[in-house]
Design a protein around this motif. Structure first.
Motif, PDB file in Angstrom:
ATOM      1  N   GLN A 101       0.817  -1.212   0.000  1.00  0.00           N
ATOM      2  CA  GLN A 101       0.000   0.000   0.000  1.00  0.00           C
ATOM      3  C   GLN A 101       0.854   1.267   0.000  1.00  0.00           C
ATOM      4  O   GLN A 101       0.348   2.355  -0.277  1.00  0.00           O
ATOM      5  CB  GLN A 101      -0.913   0.008   1.228  1.00  0.00           C
ATOM      6  N   ASN A 102       2.129   1.118   0.305  1.00  0.00           N
ATOM      7  CA  ASN A 102       3.016   2.277   0.392  1.00  0.00           C
ATOM      8  C   ASN A 102       4.129   2.242  -0.650  1.00  0.00           C
ATOM      9  O   ASN A 102       5.217   2.768  -0.413  1.00  0.00           O
ATOM     10  CB  ASN A 102       3.605   2.367   1.802  1.00  0.00           C
ATOM     11  N   GLY A 103       3.845   1.651  -1.791  1.00  0.00           N
ATOM     12  CA  GLY A 103       4.784   1.690  -2.904  1.00  0.00           C
ATOM     13  C   GLY A 103       5.644   0.466  -3.086  1.00  0.00           C
ATOM     14  O   GLY A 103       6.502   0.429  -3.973  1.00  0.00           O
ATOM     15  N   GLY A 104       5.417  -0.568  -2.262  1.00  0.00           N
ATOM     16  CA  GLY A 104       6.232  -1.765  -2.368  1.00  0.00           C
ATOM     17  C   GLY A 104       6.091  -2.494  -3.695  1.00  0.00           C
ATOM     18  O   GLY A 104       7.047  -3.100  -4.188  1.00  0.00           O
ATOM     19  N   LYS A 105       4.897  -2.433  -4.276  1.00  0.00           N
ATOM     20  CA  LYS A 105       4.685  -3.146  -5.544  1.00  0.00           C
ATOM     21  C   LYS A 105       5.565  -2.567  -6.636  1.00  0.00           C
ATOM     22  O   LYS A 105       6.115  -3.302  -7.473  1.00  0.00           O
ATOM     23  CB  LYS A 105       3.214  -3.071  -5.957  1.00  0.00           C
ATOM     24  N   GLU A 106       5.733  -1.242  -6.630  1.00  0.00           N
ATOM     25  CA  GLU A 106       6.619  -0.614  -7.623  1.00  0.00           C
ATOM     26  C   GLU A 106       8.069  -1.055  -7.417  1.00  0.00           C
ATOM     27  O   GLU A 106       8.805  -1.265  -8.388  1.00  0.00           O
ATOM     28  CB  GLU A 106       6.512   0.909  -7.534  1.00  0.00           C
ATOM     29  N   ALA A 107       8.461  -1.200  -6.165  1.00  0.00           N
ATOM     30  CA  ALA A 107       9.818  -1.671  -5.886  1.00  0.00           C
ATOM     31  C   ALA A 107      10.007  -3.104  -6.391  1.00  0.00           C
ATOM     32  O   ALA A 107      11.012  -3.413  -7.048  1.00  0.00           O
ATOM     33  CB  ALA A 107      10.109  -1.595  -4.391  1.00  0.00           C
ATOM     34  N   LEU A 108       9.055  -3.970  -6.103  1.00  0.00           N
ATOM     35  CA  LEU A 108       9.159  -5.358  -6.546  1.00  0.00           C
ATOM     36  C   LEU A 108       9.175  -5.448  -8.068  1.00  0.00           C
ATOM     37  O   LEU A 108       9.933  -6.237  -8.650  1.00  0.00           O
ATOM     38  CB  LEU A 108       8.000  -6.179  -5.976  1.00  0.00           C
ATOM     39  N   SER A 110      10.378  -3.392 -10.130  1.00  0.00           N
ATOM     40  CA  SER A 110      11.684  -2.992 -10.654  1.00  0.00           C
ATOM     41  C   SER A 110      12.695  -4.134 -10.581  1.00  0.00           C
ATOM     42  O   SER A 110      13.690  -4.130 -11.303  1.00  0.00           O
ATOM     43  CB  SER A 110      12.212  -1.773  -9.882  1.00  0.00           C
ATOM     44  N   TYR A 111      12.434  -5.118  -9.722  1.00  0.00           N
ATOM     45  CA  TYR A 111      13.331  -6.272  -9.586  1.00  0.00           C
ATOM     46  C   TYR A 111      12.912  -7.453 -10.462  1.00  0.00           C
ATOM     47  O   TYR A 111      13.766  -8.137 -11.031  1.00  0.00           O
ATOM     48  CB  TYR A 111      13.386  -6.729  -8.127  1.00  0.00           C
ATOM     49  N   VAL A 112      11.610  -7.718 -10.568  1.00  0.00           N
ATOM     50  CA  VAL A 112      11.178  -8.949 -11.240  1.00  0.00           C
ATOM     51  C   VAL A 112      10.435  -8.700 -12.545  1.00  0.00           C
ATOM     52  O   VAL A 112      10.149  -9.647 -13.285  1.00  0.00           O
ATOM     53  CB  VAL A 112      10.310  -9.810 -10.299  1.00  0.00           C
ATOM     54  N   GLY A 113      10.079  -7.439 -12.841  1.00  0.00           N
ATOM     55  CA  GLY A 113       9.415  -7.127 -14.095  1.00  0.00           C
ATOM     56  C   GLY A 113       7.922  -7.394 -14.074  1.00  0.00           C
ATOM     57  O   GLY A 113       7.364  -7.919 -13.106  1.00  0.00           O
TER      58      GLY A 113
END
Length: 245
Positions: A101-108, A110-113
């Protein structure tokens, strides 16, 4: 005890916080600063990941800077790194969802596409642990605070009610807002912090100066700007770059 900026008294000190996956803005800011890892002292105050599209690129670039700058660069932990570590260590739905909910999905992503981002979290975590152990090791070993001759550096704040500010919990250093923002502290040094976008503290996203504290989060995670605070010859100056859409 000698502080780092006593040993290197002629060095320029640069403070940056809340990069939030905006690697292009970060490198542009360093270029605009004419940053020299062999000469300048760089302090990064956390929240390198989440919200922006380039969390992987930011951490990868920080590892390069760490090799180049050695002891001339300091990395602090932000609440977003804390949320990531908590999700990786616990894997419970509530821990993962808070980060997502705080931007983690965008971080993930960037790593796995895009292909793997819809996979179960345990599968994504396995890929990151397997392929990027150096990134995880870096995040796990971030400092909670730093102290120099003139400044206290934290991601979020210190507890002004404590006689010894260093005795606060880890959560205080990465999450605190109130009462730190509203209360003068008595450390005798200026606290430099991020975490709270300065747009919420005054009329714009520029650096927020107070008598005992300086806020430098320009809201890069919200498409505003990335700020740098420079301290040289006992004087402050600022440099900023906008976040390009």
């Amino acid at each position: 005890m000698k502080y780092i900026n006593e040993v290197r008294s002629i060095a320029r000190e640069i403070f940056i916080s809340d990069i939030h996956g905006q690697c292009e803005a970060f490198t542009s800011l360093l270029t605009k600063l004419d940053y020299d890892p062999a000469e300048d002292i760089l302090y990064l105050l956390g929240d390198y990941i989440d919200r922006g599209p380039q969390s992987y690129d930011v951490i990868d670039y920080l590892l390069e800077l760490k090799d180049k700058a050695g002891p001339r660069i300091t990395f602090l932990k932000g609440n977003h790194e804390a949320m990531m570590l908590h999700a990786f260590q616990n894997e419970e739905d509530s821990d993962v969802s808070l980060w997502m909910q705080n931007g983690g999905k965008e971080a993930l992503r960037s790593y796995v596409g895009d292909d793997l981002i819809s996979s179960p979290f345990d599968e994504i975590q396995h890929v990151i642990r397997r392929d990027y152990p150096d990134h995880l090791d870096f995040i796990q070993n971030l400092q909670l605070y730093e102290e120099t001759k003139d400044h206290i550096l934290v991601h979020a704040g210190i507890d002004p009610s404590l006689d010894n500010w260093k005795e606060a919990s880890a959560e205080t250093f990465v999450w605190m807002r109130s009462p730190f923002l509203e209360t003068n502290h008595s450390t005798g040094k200026t606290v430099i912090f991020g975490h709270t976008p300065t747009l919420t503290l005054h009329q714009d996203s520029s650096v927020w100066f107070q008598s005992d504290k300086i806020g430098i989060d320009g809201g890069a995670g919200f498409q505003k700007q990335l700020n740098a605070l420079i301290y040289e010859n006992a004087e402050y100056s600022t440099v900023s770059v906008p976040i390009e859409a």
